[in-house]
Design a protein around this motif. Structure first.
Motif, PDB file in Angstrom:
ATOM      1  N   PRO B  67      -6.845  -0.226   5.452  1.00  0.00           N
ATOM      2  CA  PRO B  67      -7.120   0.959   4.630  1.00  0.00           C
ATOM      3  C   PRO B  67      -7.725   0.598   3.277  1.00  0.00           C
ATOM      4  CG  PRO B  67      -4.906   1.061   5.549  1.00  0.00           C
ATOM      5  CD  PRO B  67      -5.416  -0.325   5.795  1.00  0.00           C
ATOM      6  N   THR B  68      -7.310  -0.555   2.721  1.00  0.00           N
ATOM      7  CA  THR B  68      -7.863  -0.989   1.438  1.00  0.00           C
ATOM      8  C   THR B  68      -9.357  -1.284   1.581  1.00  0.00           C
ATOM      9  OG1 THR B  68      -5.738  -1.982   0.941  1.00  0.00           O
ATOM     10  CG2 THR B  68      -7.559  -2.624  -0.466  1.00  0.00           C
ATOM     11  N   ALA B  88      -7.902   4.437  12.453  1.00  0.00           N
ATOM     12  CA  ALA B  88      -7.808   5.427  11.376  1.00  0.00           C
ATOM     13  C   ALA B  88      -8.630   5.002  10.166  1.00  0.00           C
ATOM     14  CB  ALA B  88      -6.349   5.616  10.973  1.00  0.00           C
ATOM     15  N   THR B 133      17.945  -9.651   5.155  1.00  0.00           N
ATOM     16  CA  THR B 133      16.831  -9.170   4.361  1.00  0.00           C
ATOM     17  C   THR B 133      15.611  -9.115   5.266  1.00  0.00           C
ATOM     18  OG1 THR B 133      17.782 -10.248   2.433  1.00  0.00           O
ATOM     19  CG2 THR B 133      15.477  -9.592   2.285  1.00  0.00           C
ATOM     20  N   VAL B 135      11.741  -7.692   5.934  1.00  0.00           N
ATOM     21  CA  VAL B 135      10.550  -7.196   5.253  1.00  0.00           C
ATOM     22  C   VAL B 135       9.559  -6.675   6.286  1.00  0.00           C
ATOM     23  CG1 VAL B 135       8.604  -7.899   3.819  1.00  0.00           C
ATOM     24  CG2 VAL B 135      10.874  -8.737   3.292  1.00  0.00           C
ATOM     25  N   ALA B 138       4.072  -1.818   4.954  1.00  0.00           N
ATOM     26  CA  ALA B 138       4.186  -0.405   4.609  1.00  0.00           C
ATOM     27  C   ALA B 138       3.646   0.435   5.766  1.00  0.00           C
ATOM     28  CB  ALA B 138       3.404  -0.120   3.334  1.00  0.00           C
ATOM     29  N   SER B 140       1.722   2.776   5.804  1.00  0.00           N
ATOM     30  CA  SER B 140       0.322   3.193   5.688  1.00  0.00           C
ATOM     31  C   SER B 140      -0.659   2.143   6.203  1.00  0.00           C
ATOM     32  CB  SER B 140       0.004   3.528   4.230  1.00  0.00           C
ATOM     33  OG  SER B 140       0.383   2.456   3.399  1.00  0.00           O
ATOM     34  N   ALA B 160      13.903  -1.582   5.063  1.00  0.00           N
ATOM     35  CA  ALA B 160      13.167  -2.786   4.666  1.00  0.00           C
ATOM     36  C   ALA B 160      13.486  -3.134   3.219  1.00  0.00           C
ATOM     37  CB  ALA B 160      11.677  -2.558   4.840  1.00  0.00           C
ATOM     38  N   ALA B 161      13.716  -4.418   2.961  1.00  0.00           N
ATOM     39  CA  ALA B 161      13.949  -4.858   1.585  1.00  0.00           C
ATOM     40  C   ALA B 161      12.676  -4.704   0.776  1.00  0.00           C
ATOM     41  CB  ALA B 161      14.412  -6.310   1.558  1.00  0.00           C
ATOM     42  N   SER B 162      11.552  -4.771   1.469  1.00  0.00           N
ATOM     43  CA  SER B 162      10.276  -4.566   0.806  1.00  0.00           C
ATOM     44  C   SER B 162       9.249  -4.121   1.835  1.00  0.00           C
ATOM     45  CB  SER B 162       9.824  -5.854   0.120  1.00  0.00           C
ATOM     46  OG  SER B 162       8.619  -5.639  -0.571  1.00  0.00           O
ATOM     47  N   GLU B 163       8.349  -3.229   1.402  1.00  0.00           N
ATOM     48  CA  GLU B 163       7.268  -2.780   2.275  1.00  0.00           C
ATOM     49  C   GLU B 163       5.974  -3.331   1.717  1.00  0.00           C
ATOM     50  OE1 GLU B 163       7.521   1.448   2.457  1.00  0.00           O
ATOM     51  OE2 GLU B 163       9.315   1.384   3.701  1.00  0.00           O
ATOM     52  N   GLU B 164       5.412  -4.307   2.405  1.00  0.00           N
ATOM     53  CA  GLU B 164       4.249  -5.008   1.882  1.00  0.00           C
ATOM     54  C   GLU B 164       2.958  -4.298   2.292  1.00  0.00           C
ATOM     55  OE1 GLU B 164       4.592  -7.367  -0.236  1.00  0.00           O
ATOM     56  OE2 GLU B 164       6.760  -7.507  -0.016  1.00  0.00           O
ATOM     57  N   GLN B 165       1.906  -4.571   1.519  1.00  0.00           N
ATOM     58  CA  GLN B 165       0.634  -3.873   1.714  1.00  0.00           C
ATOM     59  C   GLN B 165      -0.251  -4.530   2.759  1.00  0.00           C
ATOM     60  OE1 GLN B 165       0.190  -0.852   0.221  1.00  0.00           O
ATOM     61  NE2 GLN B 165       2.315  -1.289  -0.270  1.00  0.00           N
ATOM     62  N   LYS B 173       6.605 -13.801   2.480  1.00  0.00           N
ATOM     63  CA  LYS B 173       7.995 -13.587   2.037  1.00  0.00           C
ATOM     64  C   LYS B 173       8.971 -14.298   2.979  1.00  0.00           C
ATOM     65  CE  LYS B 173       7.932 -10.737  -1.611  1.00  0.00           C
ATOM     66  NZ  LYS B 173       6.850  -9.819  -1.847  1.00  0.00           N
ATOM     67  N   ALA B 179      12.935 -13.709   2.675  1.00  0.00           N
ATOM     68  CA  ALA B 179      13.347 -12.738   3.689  1.00  0.00           C
ATOM     69  C   ALA B 179      13.829 -13.483   4.924  1.00  0.00           C
ATOM     70  CB  ALA B 179      12.179 -11.820   4.045  1.00  0.00           C
TER      71      ALA B 179
END
Lengths: 272, 249
Positions: B67-68, B88, B133, B135, B138, B140, B160-165, B173, B179
């Motif tokens: 998406p980026t 998408a 932990t 990870v 995200a 998206s 999730a402890a973190s949602e990465e891009q 991680k 993680a």
């Protein structure tokens, strides 16, 4: 010190200087104009009142406030030590304090992981001994923010302390005031404007902190997803979420401007 | 260096910062943008393509979450070819696509753990343990969307402890030991060269990711771009993709 001949008025500046000056101002302001032009105003109210935005803003305000408190508690004493040290030591300390300022925040994030991460210098021991894990927690956000914001406070307060000088403190001491009394009754009031400016800068920097947070604290809604991370997450999504990235950016700008205005009104009240 | 400073100053002072009047325009090679999960394999593909087509140099590949990349292209970044990890992202820039995207590879999700699997994870359900932990990508980005589809079909919910891009951030991680586990592509585990261990997930075949590739209108190099897109389905390219763990579409 530079002995001073200053131009009598602004008109004394060469005309040609206006061109880069205007370009500089445009560089600062036009992107904000662009942001405003890109905003889909019909969607802005929905985006900034969404539960995600509210959660990110609340988290941002809480963590930035906590980080600022940490910075004041640790930074004012540090600034006092620097301001009252011998010039050679003060110079060294000042350089060390400035380090996080010149360090890219992402590098700060890696450094924090290397220290406080699960395999870090201290983090490993914390995990083994107490089962404390700092990464991916709200505390990690506060630590990252304090790390990047502390230099702003220390530099502002230290400058104010040096300007204020030591004569009043010396008088108070000769009159029999104890060191704590001098510090609380003489030193702190004399640097109040500098302390306030430093605190606001520190808060603003903490509010905008992204790089160190992303690496060290991660990105989880409600726990570590502050406004800048929410904006980044929204921007990286496809389609509609880009509109909310812009709306959230506007919200963050409004909060920052509100902080500045508060400072101005407080200052002019004191001056007037 | 000085040139860049002068060019930037010129752009700013003449206030004519039209998209593309920067670094991008001076380049002449093929500009390829690829999903984060294609990191590494596209470098190899580019080298193989260059040796098959000596007249067509390829610029360093741009890797980002799909998406980026789509957002950058929409905002004027000049790219000749985009290889995405989802449809998408390409649908979002359909106006800038030159023809229909074609599928060229597939990938499956696995649970990734540090080598040796210290937490003893065996199944997807093991990830629901609060002590772990975990990870994820995200929601998206494609790897996150597929991971969530996988968790939904297994009727599991994981905090999730973190949602990465992007998927490489998840890999990093886990590899750094921060993680205990994450859900990544099978190819990421292969690319980690032993640092990670992959645990196959039941039902991951239904959540397989298909990678579409497309050329973009306004490509500086339309014929070279098309040549690359048809070459990527050649036996040579297939073999490189297969070695990295990618399946055929």
């Amino acid at each position: 010190m530079i002995g001073g001949t200053r131009p009598a008025s602004v008109g004394a500046i060469p005309r040609a200087v206006l061109v880069p000056a205007l370009a500089g101002l445009s560089l600062l302001l036009l992107p904000v104009v662009g942001l405003l032009s890109r905003a889909d105003w019909s969607r802005v109210p929905g985006a900034i009142t969404s539960p995600e935005a509210a959660s990110a803003l609340a988290l941002s305000l809480q963590t930035a406030t906590a980080a600022t408190a940490v910075c004041v508690i640790l930074g004012v004493p540090l600034a006092a030590v620097i301001a009252r040290s011998r010039p050679s030591i003060a110079g060294l300390l000042r350089a060390l304090v400035t380090l996080p300022l010149v360090m890219p925040p992402l590098v700060g994030g890696i450094a924090l992981l290397a220290l406080l991460g699960r395999n870090g210098l201290i983090g490993g021991a914390l995990d083994l001994a107490f089962g404390i894990r700092i990464p991916f927690t709200t505390s990690a956000v506060v630590i990252a923010q304090a790390f990047v914001a502390l230099p702003f406070l220390v530099i502002a307060v230290e400058g104010a302390l040096r300007t204020a000088g030591t004569s009043l403190e010396a008088v108070a001491a000769t009159l029999g005031a104890r060191p704590w009394t001098v510090f609380l009754r003489i030193t702190l009031p004399s640097i109040a404007p500098g302390l306030l400016a430093g605190t606001v800068l520190c808060f603003a920097r903490a509010l905008g902190e992204f790089g160190a947070t992303a690496l060290f604290a991660g990105n989880a809604a409600g726990v570590t997803r502050t406004m800048p991370l929410a904006i980044y997450t929204a921007f990286n999504g496809a389609g509609v979420s880009q509109d909310s990235a812009i709306a959230l950016s506007l919200l963050l700008i409004v909060v920052a401007i509100a902080m500045l205005l508060l400072l101005r009104s407080w200052r002019s009240e004191r001056a007037g | 260096m000085l040139g860049t400073v002068l060019a930037t100053a010129l752009i700013l002072s003449s206030a004519c910062a039209s998209p593309g009047s920067g670094d991008d325009e001076r380049r002449s090679g093929l500009r390829i943008a690829a999903a984060s999960s294609l990191s590494g394999v596209f470098d190899e593909l580019a080298r193989a393509f260059e040796s098959d087509h000596p007249g067509i140099p390829i610029e360093p590949i741009i890797y980002e979450g799909s998406p980026t990349l789509a957002a950058q292209i929409r905002d004027g970044r000049r790219i000749d070819v985009i290889a995405s990890a989802d449809e998408a992202s390409l649908t979002a820039i359909s106006a800038q696509l030159d023809g229909e995207p074609v599928a060229f590879a597939t990938n499956g999700l696995v649970i990734a753990v540090p080598a040796g699997n210290p937490a003893g994870i065996r199944t997807l359900a093991d990830l629901a343990d609060d002590e772990l932990t975990v990870v994820l990508c995200a929601a998206s980005v494609p790897c996150g969307a597929s991971a969530r589809a996988l968790l939904r079909s297994a009727d599991l919910s994981i905090v999730a402890a973190s949602e990465e891009q992007n998927v490489k951030a998840v890999v990093a991680k886990i590899q750094a030991g921060e993680a205990d586990a994450g859900i990544v592509y099978a190819t990421d585990v292969i690319a980690s060269a032993g640092a990670l261990e992959g645990i196959a997930v039941e039902g991951s075949d239904e959540a397989r990711t298909t990678y579409p590739i497309a050329t973009l209108t306004g490509a500086g190099n339309p014929s070279a771009a098309r040549a690359f897109v048809s070459w990527i389905r050649s036996p040579t390219a297939r073999e490189i993709l297969a070695r990295a763990g990618f399946g055929a579409p």
